[in-house]
Design an enzyme around this catalytic site. Structure first.
Site, PDB file in Angstrom:
ATOM      1  N   THR B  48       0.844  -1.182   0.000  1.00 17.29           N
ATOM      2  CA  THR B  48       0.000   0.000   0.000  1.00 17.29           C
ATOM      3  C   THR B  48       0.883   1.237   0.000  1.00 17.29           C
ATOM      4  O   THR B  48       1.948   1.257   0.634  1.00 17.29           O
ATOM      5  CB  THR B  48      -1.026  -0.024   1.156  1.00 17.29           C
ATOM      6  OG1 THR B  48      -1.845   1.149   1.045  1.00 17.29           O
ATOM      7  CG2 THR B  48      -0.363  -0.039   2.519  1.00 17.29           C
ATOM      8  N   GLU B  49       0.455   2.250  -0.749  1.00 18.95           N
ATOM      9  CA  GLU B  49       1.280   3.427  -1.012  1.00 18.95           C
ATOM     10  C   GLU B  49       1.778   4.093   0.262  1.00 18.95           C
ATOM     11  O   GLU B  49       2.829   4.727   0.271  1.00 18.95           O
ATOM     12  CB  GLU B  49       0.487   4.475  -1.809  1.00 18.95           C
ATOM     13  CG  GLU B  49       0.098   4.052  -3.198  1.00 18.95           C
ATOM     14  CD  GLU B  49      -1.297   3.480  -3.249  1.00 18.95           C
ATOM     15  OE1 GLU B  49      -1.562   2.465  -2.566  1.00 18.95           O
ATOM     16  OE2 GLU B  49      -2.122   4.046  -3.978  1.00 18.95           O
ATOM     17  N   ASN B  50       0.972   4.012   1.316  1.00 15.33           N
ATOM     18  CA  ASN B  50       1.320   4.721   2.548  1.00 15.33           C
ATOM     19  C   ASN B  50       2.321   3.963   3.414  1.00 15.33           C
ATOM     20  O   ASN B  50       2.483   4.298   4.579  1.00 15.33           O
ATOM     21  CB  ASN B  50       0.068   5.093   3.339  1.00 15.33           C
ATOM     22  CG  ASN B  50      -0.821   3.913   3.635  1.00 15.33           C
ATOM     23  OD1 ASN B  50      -1.074   3.091   2.759  1.00 15.33           O
ATOM     24  ND2 ASN B  50      -1.286   3.815   4.860  1.00 15.33           N
ATOM     25  N   SER B  90       8.283   3.853  -0.550  1.00 14.20           N
ATOM     26  CA  SER B  90       7.078   3.199  -1.052  1.00 14.20           C
ATOM     27  C   SER B  90       6.910   3.436  -2.548  1.00 14.20           C
ATOM     28  O   SER B  90       6.604   2.506  -3.304  1.00 14.20           O
ATOM     29  CB  SER B  90       5.862   3.723  -0.299  1.00 14.20           C
ATOM     30  OG  SER B  90       4.701   3.058  -0.729  1.00 14.20           O
TER      31      SER B  90
END
Lengths: 243, 223, 223, 243
Positions: B48-50, B90
């Protein structure tokens, strides 16, 4: 998924003639000595791989590790920032004989170019080397009135890295300043092979303490008590031992 | 019985193509459901990007930790082997080509692989998030989308009419009617609902469907 | 009694200008000695290119850990508050302007602030290390150098003759005879050995020494 | 050296009208709610700071934290990737009324621009946004036949960041995905102010586990039990409570 492989020979099996190989380490700290020696073993047995382009901060020291790789004649070109050491005789002789090509890169630029390769950034600007011989031929541009040199990413076919703890998913921690180029090289190679001093199951590393997430690692091999280049050189070790 | 696949069924179909050990980013919304339908014996690792790799499914209500969320701001859980990292690392994973698969939603997809999925035009507040990054770097960029808009117009087009998310980036479409690859700037039909003729599907598609080989029946369980 | 300062004495002098809490990178060789002469009550935080911030002095012989070394490959020690990081983060500290002071050696320094300290010409194996990075970013880039070469030629020049490390980067020179700032493309004399007249110093310097204010006696303990 | 300050008011004291302020957080996780509220308190008491340019991934949610900062009219311009949330009413109304400027940046580009600001890289190339409206006016260049967009660094006067454990030298760890933009923003601001849930003495953080080395941090303030934006919004909290 299990990225752990059984032995060093398997770990380095895919490296072929002419490939570009990043090798972690700064001086002796973080040098994946056992992976390098496994590559030498393969070369001695099969004549391959040769004509390698190696990316490392230095050019090896004494007659073990990277220096031994160069001594075998396996390295066609070296990309590094500081090809000097306490005992740089192997590289120095090959270089003076015109038998090895050298691309000298400022250390911070070397690190950033490798990171850029891993991060999908094909080029970036840096103040480093502006106005010097190492900027020759590179595009220069001003931002806010200050000149910067454009540098390209560096990528590799393989990275050989030494880490401290690794799990079967490839998550890694390092040991003190042996971290140096390791996390960057893991990002920048198509296939990253890591020797770890401790192989653990997933969950064996605190998720907050992971330095290299497993996505950047393809193979892990446990080398429980890795040699330290500095200690080998103080003992005047030579690899392979019997020529 | 199904005139078209539900989003859940599209997610199921998309999940069948994900290999064991693949690194996968699932877009906010319907694509997130793909994680639920991994075939037995396969375990993808979700990004996930975060800044989480290898997170687990949603926690029970009341057990959320709001520092442990996905890009859709939904709570997730830890699994053995989870790793945390910052946003630059990320997106190094994304942009640097380290993801095997990204599955996104779509407003429009062109036969060239162009994708429009972030803006429906100048009205409203624009918001892009990580979509423009995700369409670059993942080895396979797939979209999950209804084959047509709510008012029946094709979403698979010769050219996108809405603002682009990326140029020439989509490699496969899981639509509510078919599975279509994008190859050489053409829509290549791989699978379609058996209840639908090729002509009917073509009529609902805004660019030519190429059929170089056998078209497999798209059969999905009731979900 | 001292015709000129020893490297140890130059290091002592340089150390007097480092403030408490400053972030400092000391070049390989003589500049490393600066760490030993911090005035009482001041504690700088030392950075080394290979990924340590806040390390301590050398360990006793036999107690070295060869994973805990500085950029000169010498063993150092941990202190409370030490941090490890990778090479890209380390040079982000350098290039990003986060260091307060970098102190380097020099072959030649020009009145323009140009520095030559990495190559003595086409002979030999070239090696640059982090020098070209360190001259950019630190708020103060100082050099520590003999005022003249071994055969008596000036090292402080109008223009460097050797390959440059950086352009217009040096802000202060701690020489074996004087302390000189570089301001507006001129050598500005701040301190000189009391045993040396201004004319004598000028004769040993390859570009004009500007003297806009009082010149302080450069007095350094015997070390 | 001791970077710890006694209270939140001291921590945010230097932020002046017209400054650029990076604020950490992704959605609610990692949002430095208490620092933001301290800034609002100062504004309510003194009328300053105002006309701020804020850099954050989002545009606030509900009526606390960044949303409350916008609601007070303190923010002139927002640089973000995703100005939507469960309850984006504050930003949306200001934006529709033309009272706040928006620079929309793809999320990965936003992260990389901030890192570049911290790392002294004035510009870099990325494939992201090529061929889209968000690349309008930006230089494009091909590398190995593929087009890339040139993006500039982002820097700030201040960064407000939430971390988990911090020592008096400014070394930091984060908590799970609350890490997000924090380590990058710490690098990119002239003055980085960090609220930590646990303030410890130097040595209280494992040197291997430090995520943000202290060199990137100027002030640390302990907020022992920080509010979580998601929970405040579920409770329909409004800041300040009584208008």
């Amino acid at each position: 998924m299990d990225k752990a492989v059984a032995d060093l020979a398997t770990a380095v099996a895919g490296i072929e003639d002419g490939m570009t190989v990043m090798i972690g380490g700064f001086g002796g700290s973080g040098g994946p000595i056992e992976l390098i020696h496994a590559l030498i073993d393969r070369y001695l047995a099969t004549g391959h791989p040769k004509n390698l382009t190696v990316i490392n901060n230095n050019a090896g020291n004494g007659h073990v590790g990277l220096a031994a790789l160069i001594e075998q004649g396996m390295v066609k070109k070296l990309i590094c920032s500081f090809p000097r050491s306490a005992d740089p005789v192997v590289f120095t002789e090959r270089y003076r004989a015109g038998e090895i090509e050298l691309e000298l890169v400022p250390q911070g630029t070397l690190a950033e170019r490798i990171r850029a390769g891993g991060a999908g950034i094909p080029a970036f600007y840096t103040p480093t080397s502006y106005g010097t011989d190492l900027a020759a031929g590179k595009p220069v541009e001003e931002f806010e009135g200050r000149p910067y040199v454009r540098e390209r990413w560096l990528k590799a076919d393989y990275a050989l890295v030494k880490a401290h703890v690794g799990d079967r998913l490839g998550n890694l921690t390092y040991r003190m300043a042996a971290r140096n180029f390791g996390p960057l090289m893991c990002m920048a190679a198509k296939t990253t092979v890591v020797q770890v001093s401790h192989l653990v199951e997933p969950g064996g590393i605190d998720p907050e303490a992971v330095v290299t997430p497993g996505i950047f690692v393809q193979k892990v091999v446990e080398v429980a008590s890795p040699a330290q280049e500095e200690e080998l050189n103080r003992a005047k070790a030579v690899y392979p031992e019997a020529k | 019985m199904t005139a078209k696949l539900s989003p859940t069924q599209m997610a199921w179909r998309a999940a069948q193509d994900i290999e064991d050990g693949a690194y996968v980013n699932l877009g906010i919304g319907f694509p997130e459901m793909v994680a639920k339908f991994q075939p037995p014996g396969r375990q993808a690792i979700f990004h996930t990007e975060n800044g989480i790799l290898g997170f687990g499914e949603a926690p029970k209500p009341g057990e959320e930790d709001w520092d442990l969320i996905n890009a859709g701001k939904k709570a997730v859980t830890l699994k053995p082997g989870t790793a945390f990292f910052h946003h630059a690392d990320s997106f190094a994973m994304v942009r640097g080509g380290h993801l095997d698969v990204a599955i996104l939603g779509a407003y429009e997809v062109a036969e060239t692989g162009d994708l429009a999925n972030w803006s429906t035009g100048p009205k409203g507040v624009p918001a892009v998030g990580g979509a423009m990054d995700l369409v670059h770097g993942a080895r396979r960029v797939a979209v999950m989308t209804d084959h047509v808009t709510k008012d029946g117009r094709p979403k698979l087009l010769k050219h996108c009419t809405l603002p682009l998310t990326g140029v020439g980036c989509v490699t496969r479409i899981y639509s509510s009617l078919a599975v279509i690859d994008i190859e050489g700037g053409r829509f290549v039909l791989r699978e379609k609902l058996p209840s639908l003729s090729l002509d009917e599907l073509q009529a609902l598609t805004g660019a030519e469907l190429v059929v170089p080989g056998p078209v497999v029946d798209l059969i999905v369980p009731d979900l």
